[in-house]
Design an enzyme around this catalytic site. Sequence first.
Site, PDB file in Angstrom:
ATOM      1  N   ASP A   1       0.540  -1.183   0.029  1.00 52.13           N
ATOM      2  CA  ASP A   1       0.015  -0.280  -0.063  1.00 52.13           C
ATOM      3  C   ASP A   1       0.842   1.286   0.181  1.00 52.13           C
ATOM      4  O   ASP A   1       2.186   1.035   0.499  1.00 52.13           O
ATOM      5  CB  ASP A   1      -0.790   0.097   1.160  1.00 52.13           C
ATOM      6  CG  ASP A   1      -2.064   1.052   1.197  1.00 52.13           C
ATOM      7  OD1 ASP A   1      -2.210   1.604   0.027  1.00 52.13           O
ATOM      8  OD2 ASP A   1      -2.812   0.836   2.086  1.00 52.13           O
ATOM      9  N   GLU A   2       0.287   2.443  -0.596  1.00 55.51           N
ATOM     10  CA  GLU A   2       1.007   3.557  -0.638  1.00 55.51           C
ATOM     11  C   GLU A   2       2.370   3.365  -1.102  1.00 55.51           C
ATOM     12  O   GLU A   2       3.467   4.028  -0.852  1.00 55.51           O
ATOM     13  CB  GLU A   2       1.354   4.432   0.956  1.00 55.51           C
ATOM     14  CG  GLU A   2      -0.135   4.214   1.982  1.00 55.51           C
ATOM     15  CD  GLU A   2      -0.767   5.618   1.789  1.00 55.51           C
ATOM     16  OE1 GLU A   2      -0.304   6.317   0.773  1.00 55.51           O
ATOM     17  OE2 GLU A   2      -1.592   5.611   2.511  1.00 55.51           O
TER      18      GLU A   2
ATOM     19  N   ARG B   1      -8.619  13.802   3.387  1.00 56.49           N
ATOM     20  CA  ARG B   1      -9.112  12.966   4.693  1.00 56.49           C
ATOM     21  C   ARG B   1     -10.380  13.161   5.113  1.00 56.49           C
ATOM     22  O   ARG B   1     -10.853  12.481   5.724  1.00 56.49           O
ATOM     23  CB  ARG B   1      -8.236  13.388   5.762  1.00 56.49           C
ATOM     24  CG  ARG B   1      -6.622  13.214   5.507  1.00 56.49           C
ATOM     25  CD  ARG B   1      -6.404  11.724   5.175  1.00 56.49           C
ATOM     26  NE  ARG B   1      -6.180  11.702   3.696  1.00 56.49           N
ATOM     27  CZ  ARG B   1      -6.116  10.841   3.050  1.00 56.49           C
ATOM     28  NH1 ARG B   1      -6.443   9.720   3.509  1.00 56.49           N
ATOM     29  NH2 ARG B   1      -5.878  10.830   1.680  1.00 56.49           N
TER      30      ARG B   1
ATOM     31  N   GLN C   1       0.040  11.840  -3.672  1.00 58.36           N
ATOM     32  CA  GLN C   1       0.263  11.744  -2.414  1.00 58.36           C
ATOM     33  C   GLN C   1       1.635  11.378  -1.902  1.00 58.36           C
ATOM     34  O   GLN C   1       1.661  10.773  -0.748  1.00 58.36           O
ATOM     35  CB  GLN C   1      -0.852  10.529  -1.712  1.00 58.36           C
ATOM     36  CG  GLN C   1      -2.317  11.133  -1.989  1.00 58.36           C
ATOM     37  CD  GLN C   1      -3.294  10.335  -1.168  1.00 58.36           C
ATOM     38  OE1 GLN C   1      -3.296  10.004   0.043  1.00 58.36           O
ATOM     39  NE2 GLN C   1      -3.998   9.506  -2.023  1.00 58.36           N
TER      40      GLN C   1
HETATM   41  P1  ATP Z   1      -6.227   6.846   0.030  1.00 63.87           P
HETATM   42  O1  ATP Z   1      -5.717   7.268  -1.059  1.00 63.87           O
HETATM   43  O2  ATP Z   1      -6.645   8.132   1.241  1.00 63.87           O
HETATM   44  O3  ATP Z   1      -5.355   5.991   1.071  1.00 63.87           O
HETATM   45  P2  ATP Z   1      -7.808   4.843  -0.767  1.00 63.87           P
HETATM   46  O4  ATP Z   1      -7.789   4.798  -2.014  1.00 63.87           O
HETATM   47  O5  ATP Z   1      -7.107   3.817  -0.122  1.00 63.87           O
HETATM   48  O6  ATP Z   1      -7.521   6.221  -0.136  1.00 63.87           O
HETATM   49  P3  ATP Z   1     -10.054   3.550   0.851  1.00 63.87           P
HETATM   50  O7  ATP Z   1      -9.361   3.968   2.075  1.00 63.87           O
HETATM   51  O8  ATP Z   1      -9.378   2.218   0.422  1.00 63.87           O
HETATM   52  O9  ATP Z   1      -9.296   4.608  -0.259  1.00 63.87           O
HETATM   53  O10 ATP Z   1     -11.362   3.894   0.531  1.00 63.87           O
HETATM   54  C1  ATP Z   1     -12.139   5.190   0.904  1.00 63.87           C
HETATM   55  C2  ATP Z   1     -13.332   5.024   1.359  1.00 63.87           C
HETATM   56  O11 ATP Z   1     -14.389   4.733   0.478  1.00 63.87           O
HETATM   57  C3  ATP Z   1     -13.574   3.934   2.693  1.00 63.87           C
HETATM   58  O12 ATP Z   1     -14.406   4.231   3.599  1.00 63.87           O
HETATM   59  C4  ATP Z   1     -14.047   2.706   1.775  1.00 63.87           C
HETATM   60  O13 ATP Z   1     -14.771   1.835   2.694  1.00 63.87           O
HETATM   61  C5  ATP Z   1     -14.986   3.400   0.973  1.00 63.87           C
HETATM   62  N1  ATP Z   1     -15.080   2.636  -0.267  1.00 63.87           N
HETATM   63  C6  ATP Z   1     -14.239   2.146  -1.052  1.00 63.87           C
HETATM   64  N2  ATP Z   1     -14.695   1.348  -2.233  1.00 63.87           N
HETATM   65  C7  ATP Z   1     -16.149   1.463  -1.982  1.00 63.87           C
HETATM   66  C8  ATP Z   1     -17.123   0.905  -2.634  1.00 63.87           C
HETATM   67  N3  ATP Z   1     -17.225   0.211  -3.899  1.00 63.87           N
HETATM   68  N4  ATP Z   1     -18.318   1.043  -2.237  1.00 63.87           N
HETATM   69  C9  ATP Z   1     -18.572   1.826  -1.079  1.00 63.87           C
HETATM   70  N5  ATP Z   1     -17.543   2.233  -0.417  1.00 63.87           N
HETATM   71  C10 ATP Z   1     -16.299   2.089  -0.857  1.00 63.87           C
HETATM   72 MG    MG Z   2      -5.343   3.956   1.252  1.00 66.52          MG
END
Ligand code: ATP
Ligand code: MG
Length: 734
Positions: free
Chosen positions: A216-217, A606, A247
């Site tokens: 991740d990241e 965030r 990011q």
């Molecule tokens: P970041 O770049 O900030 O790390 P990320 O891409 O890792 O973000 P996540 O933290 O995995 O994003 O998801 C962001 C939010 O959206 C979370 O609350 C996750 O549960 C929700 N989410 C992601 N995909 C779906 C989906 N298909 N349906 C509903 N909610 C979703």
């Molecule tokens: Mg993330």
Amino acid sequence: MNLLQNLNEQQLAAVTLPNQSALILAGAGSGKTRVLTTRIAWLIQTGQLSPQSVLAVTFTNKAAKEMLARLSAMLPINTRGMWIGTFHGLCNRMLRAHHREAGLPSTFQILDSADQLGAIKRLLKANNIDDERYPPRNVQQFINGSKEAGLRAKDVEVNDDFNRRFVELYTLYDAQCNREGVCDFAELLLRCHELLDRNEILRQHYQDRFRHILVDEFQDTNRLQYAWLKQLAGGRNAIFAVGDDDQSIYAFRGANVGNMSDFEREFRVQNLIKLEQNYRSVGHILNAANALIANNARRLGKELWTDAGEGEPVRIYEAQTDGYEAAWLVDEVKGLIAEGRARSEMAVLYRSNAQSRVIEHALFNAGIPYRVYGGLRFFERAEIKHALAYLRLIENPADDTAFLRVVNFPPRGIGARTLEQLADAARATSASLYAAVGGMTGKAGANLGGFVKLIESLRFETVNLPLSEIVDAAIQRSGLIQHYQNEKEGQERIENLSELVNAAAAFVQEEGYGADAPGTQGEAETAIPSPLAGFLSHASLEAGDNQAEAGQDALQLMTVHAAKGLEFFAVFVTGLEEGLFPHENSLTELDGLEEERRLMYVAITRARRRLYVSLAQSRLLHGQTRYGLKSRFLDELPEQAVKWLTPRAGAGTGGRFGQWHDAGVKPAASAASPAARSQPTHGFRIGQSVRHSKFGDGVVVSLEGSGDDARVQVNFGVHGVKWLLLAVAKLVAA
Ligand code: ATP
Ligand code: MG
């Protein structure tokens, strides 16, 4: 449980990719972490993978814990023993299991960066090196930078005398660490990399084992971390990487966005999936983030959209001082609480740790529980480090850093001269300080001998005790408690020490010592270290993750860096002033401003529903009042997406604050002007540090009345919060 039901088409494609290397490049909140976690669960559920064959790396301990929790919620498996953690944590684990092959004592200890700096200062002193010409911090940066590039001293190119000296210091530093059996953070990675590089059998073993590697990241990995991943992949295992170039916020620590393109090339990545729907934030917040980041020139380029509706606009508040900024923030937080929001759903973010103090005071006075991530954390407090030093010596007497920390604390009549003699004796025989004590004579020798006896008896008496009793014994027998009993602010320290005993007990329970650790039986390489060794690593690695108020519903305070990957219902981003955010140090560096903008992008994204952004016209920071200009980032937010709660600050990049400008206050205002104007009769400001002849140091938390009736409320810490009539109180600015 159907793991795949709540995924969109691209997410589904990513989760169920065949076992080939893949890069999921996508913006904030698009579900990258969710995809990664779901993929692990799906691979296990469909029998393609056993929990032992997963290696997953995340960026913070908090994120790793969350991933484990989500996995246990999705699958009926025991996640204990799974290789999911941070780079440092996983390398530490590998080195513990193979310490002999890695050339480390089984009891090796981890130096955090403050300990490392101390060790470097000691080294400079022992070698009579001018620390003005070779500032310890620069030496530290040089060493860490070299290690993160995978270079030992002998591999660093020498091009002039100055640089040669740094290389020599690096050599000496490594020798000192080896002698003392300690590893700094960068060393954990480099050592692990070297171990796998040298030892083909081990390398093969881990390559056989980790059939799936997930990261991740990924945008924030440095060269060495990437090299370590490549070793484990070994040309046959797939790496599933997720990241967001927008990011990338750790370039200053060697993170290398170029790893993404290297990865695509070197792993012949066929599967490049983009996720573009944002599930986290409402439209206005997302629009603000998109517009801001569009100002960066170097981007891979991607846009995010949401179907969550516009939501509420981003609220911007301009305060006169940092104290008023905090007071406003407290009011807004109270409002959200009144709406039924949990405190833990709200976060206050700041660019620099020093900003938190004023906010903490305001929250403290309003009785709002909060938790600070980062800053002076529990495991970084002096009394805790002292107690840990005793424990480290029980584990590993050769740890000179620990030895020096407590050999004369509490005082035992062992002076600097004695320690210099001891250091000479130790150097002469290449022994640790502890081992050299035997050769010392006279009164100094007797005092030192007493200390060694204390450590020996502690070790002897605690051999079979449970961890929390070992910790308790060390605290009691070391004399720390008695020492603090006689100190003015000792009570709090004693409470912290008791908390350490609790932390040890909680650690044993959480880690499941005593109970069989499922999934790890019969596997020599995951041999579990002793509880004490484990606890000491935990204290170094996870500082801040286990604060005293854990479990309590608390407002979350942290730097923007620490907020990576997290999300909250409401987010406050504070201190939007030029020089603070963007930070002044960044402006002179290549890519510095773009990195600051990415940091602001992280901060904005965030927030799920509410985003508040604030700035203060004057701020007390590092003991100085600063008058910042409005941050250029505020001008980069689209008008339709924001709502100013105060009259809009002067337009144009770097414009002076509108109100003061109109009022004819000169830009280079003297230290008193804006603050004095706002509180003409007091001369004090909320958040200001003050000193009282009787109550000592405090911080102004409130102001009232005027003229003879002017009063200030001051928080004097242990002496409590008091109202003082200014006409009679002897209060001065500290
Ligand atoms: P970041 O770049 O900030 O790390 P990320 O891409 O890792 O973000 P996540 O933290 O995995 O994003 O998801 C962001 C939010 O959206 C979370 O609350 C996750 O549960 C929700 N989410 C992601 N995909 C779906 C989906 N298909 N349906 C509903 N909610 C979703
Ligand atoms: Mg993330």
